[in-house]
Design an enzyme around this catalytic site. Structure first.
Site, short mmCIF file in Angstrom:
data_model
loop_
_atom_site.label_atom_id
_atom_site.label_comp_id
_atom_site.label_asym_id
_atom_site.label_seq_id
_atom_site.Cartn_x
_atom_site.Cartn_y
_atom_site.Cartn_z
N ALA A 37 0.82 -1.22 0.00
CA ALA A 37 0.00 0.00 0.00
C ALA A 37 0.85 1.26 0.00
CB ALA A 37 -0.92 -0.01 1.21
N LYS A 209 -26.01 -9.67 -6.14
CA LYS A 209 -24.66 -9.74 -6.73
C LYS A 209 -24.73 -9.61 -8.26
CE LYS A 209 -23.28 -12.68 -2.86
NZ LYS A 209 -23.23 -14.08 -2.38
N GLY A 310 -17.31 -16.79 4.01
CA GLY A 310 -16.37 -17.21 5.05
C GLY A 310 -15.52 -16.04 5.49
N1 HSE Z 1 -24.84 -16.36 1.95
C1 HSE Z 1 -23.96 -16.19 0.83
C2 HSE Z 1 -23.66 -17.51 0.19
C3 HSE Z 1 -22.66 -15.54 1.16
O1 HSE Z 1 -24.20 -18.54 0.58
O2 HSE Z 1 -22.91 -17.53 -0.78
C4 HSE Z 1 -22.79 -14.08 1.39
O3 HSE Z 1 -23.37 -13.43 0.32
#
Ligand code: HSE
Length: 444
Positions: A37, A209, A310
């Site tokens: 950075a 997404k 995760g």
């Molecule tokens: N709950 C989401 C998944 C992860 O199962 O991929 C976070 O968006």
């Protein structure tokens, strides 16, 4: 090198899975991160409702506060990392942080998909950055790839497995021949699915997404309300089995496509279970993994694969954003990478298409009376609607059974036309149960 500069001060909102992971990764790799950075990046304040729990992990390495507004208004803090989630408190905090001139790093896909236009406009006015690599596919650097690595291309389409929970469930359904309900219970017991898995299994998380990727790929505003969303709860083991016999796997895909055949252009944005040819790499992405296929006119097809959730995979993206923001902190706002890849004044008003205008091929399963002329009548209806058949599979009826499953794969057609044909087929007295219809994509 400017590594003698004072570390940039960061405030962390939330100390759950993502917040905790961010804290750990940033501290563990701080030396490498500083070298990358150009200066140190230091979390100096953390907000968490459960103060005692946070202090136990943080000790006195950072200030721990219960009120997150204390952090977003703290003049010493340059970057706020939002890991609270949701669209109410998170929205207020992000807007307040922007008002106070702070850059924001967030993993909050719902916030950006639903309120992105407002958030980016506020950030643009104030000259601060909003970084959100962790919002799509967790640790997979798909935002970076779309926004920078592929910027020479006219993106044609994107198709992604962008929800690990549902991919885990579908993988288990296929491997064990189980129905959705049984696998969901198992996934919850193993901690793969949330206690309230609605956002995941109904496709909403994937649609958030997909909305973000669509905006970046095509240079249009975030339009979550225009996405067509179907989840996996209605999927039956029989369809997974038949699809397999025909050479396909069923995946929950987030798809966005440019459509140049529509007057003025159009964009498809949809999430639904999809048959994908078994030989495609994405059809072989199993368990909780994520994968995104992007097709650009110059590069062709590219694939991005990795962990979509995760603590540390998500922290990997959050910390990478911190590095990016730190590098660009002193840059003229006009010379930074635009939030949505295209300059804010150059966003297009391309129309988001209705689902009836979408073009795909289809898998149909009809429970029919096993008698002369039934298949001919059904194929006749498809022909009347100009829908071309690719393959037909008829399950052998057991002895004495007077009904059977008829599986039909079609070539590409406009969904509205398929709806009309389906209504006609469903009305036949020889069609004995609701017709199952699953979209199919060759992704070639
Ligand atoms: N709950 C989401 C998944 C992860 O199962 O991929 C976070 O968006």
């Amino acid at each position: 090198m400017t590594t003698t500069m004072k570390p940039l001060q960061v405030g962390l909102l939330g100390f759950g899975t993502v917040g905790g992971g961010t804290w750990r990764v940033l501290r563990r790799n701080q030396e490498e991160i500083r070298r990358r950075a150009g200066r140190g990046i230091e979390i100096v304040a953390v907000s968490r409702r459960d103060l005692a729990a946070a202090r136990e992990q943080i000790g006195d390495a950072a200030r721990v506060v219960a009120d997150p507004f204390e952090i977003v208004r703290d003049p010493a803090i340059a970057i706020v990392v939002e890991t609270i989630g949701g669209t109410t408190l998170a929205r207020e905090l992000v807007l307040e942080a922007i008002r106070h001139g702070k850059h924001v790093v967030t993993a909050n896909k719902a916030l950006l998909a639903v309120h992105g236009t407002e958030v980016f406009a506020a950030a643009g006015e104030r000259g601060v950055m909003i970084a959100f690599e962790a919002a799509v596919a967790g640790g997979v650097p798909i935002i970076k790839a779309l926004r920078e690595g592929l910027s020479a291309n006219r993106i044609e389409w994107i198709a992604g497995i962008i929800n690990g929970t549902t991919n885990f469930i579908l993988s288990e359904m296929r491997a064990k021949g189980l129905d959705f309900g049984a696998v969901l219970k198992q996934a919850q017991a193993l901690g793969y699915a949330e206690a309230d898995p609605t956002f995941d299994i109904e496709g909403i998380d994937a649609a958030h997404k997909a909305t973000i990727m669509s905006a970046i790929a095509f240079g249009v505003p975030m339009q979550f309300d225009r996405a067509h969303v179907e989840g996996i709860a209605a999927l039956q083991a029989a369809d997974i089995r038949y699809a397999e016999q025909l050479g396909y796997r069923i995946k929950l895909l987030g798809i966005t496509k440019r459509r140049d055949d529509i007057a003025g252009g159009g964009i498809e944005l949809r999430v639904h279970p999809t048959l994908v040819p078994r030989e495609r790499l994405i059809a072989n992405v199993e368990g909780a993994m994520n994968a995104v296929v992007v097709h650009g006119d110059a590069v062709g097809t590219t694939l991005y694969y990795g962990r979509g959730a995760g603590a540390e995979p998500t922290a990997s993206a959050v910390v990478a954003d911190l590095v990016d923001v730190t590098r660009l902190h002193t840059a003229d706002p006009d010379h930074r990478v635009p939030h949505l890849a295209f300059q804010p004044g150059a966003l297009a008003a391309t129309r988001m298409l209705d689902i009836a205008e979408v073009v795909t091929s289809f898998y149909l399963r009809l429970r029919v009376a096993d008698q002369a002329g039934v298949l001919a009548r059904i194929t006749g209806i498809l022909a009347e609607h100009d829908i071309s058949i690719d393959a037909v599979l008829q399950r052998e009826s057991a002895e004495g059974e007077r009904q059977t499953d008829l599986i039909i794969l079609t070539h590409d057609t406009v969904e509205g036309r398929m709806n009309a044909a389906l209504a006609q087929m469903q009305a036949l007295p020889t069609v004995l149960a609701p017709i199952v219809r699953i979209r199919k994509e060759e992704l070639s």
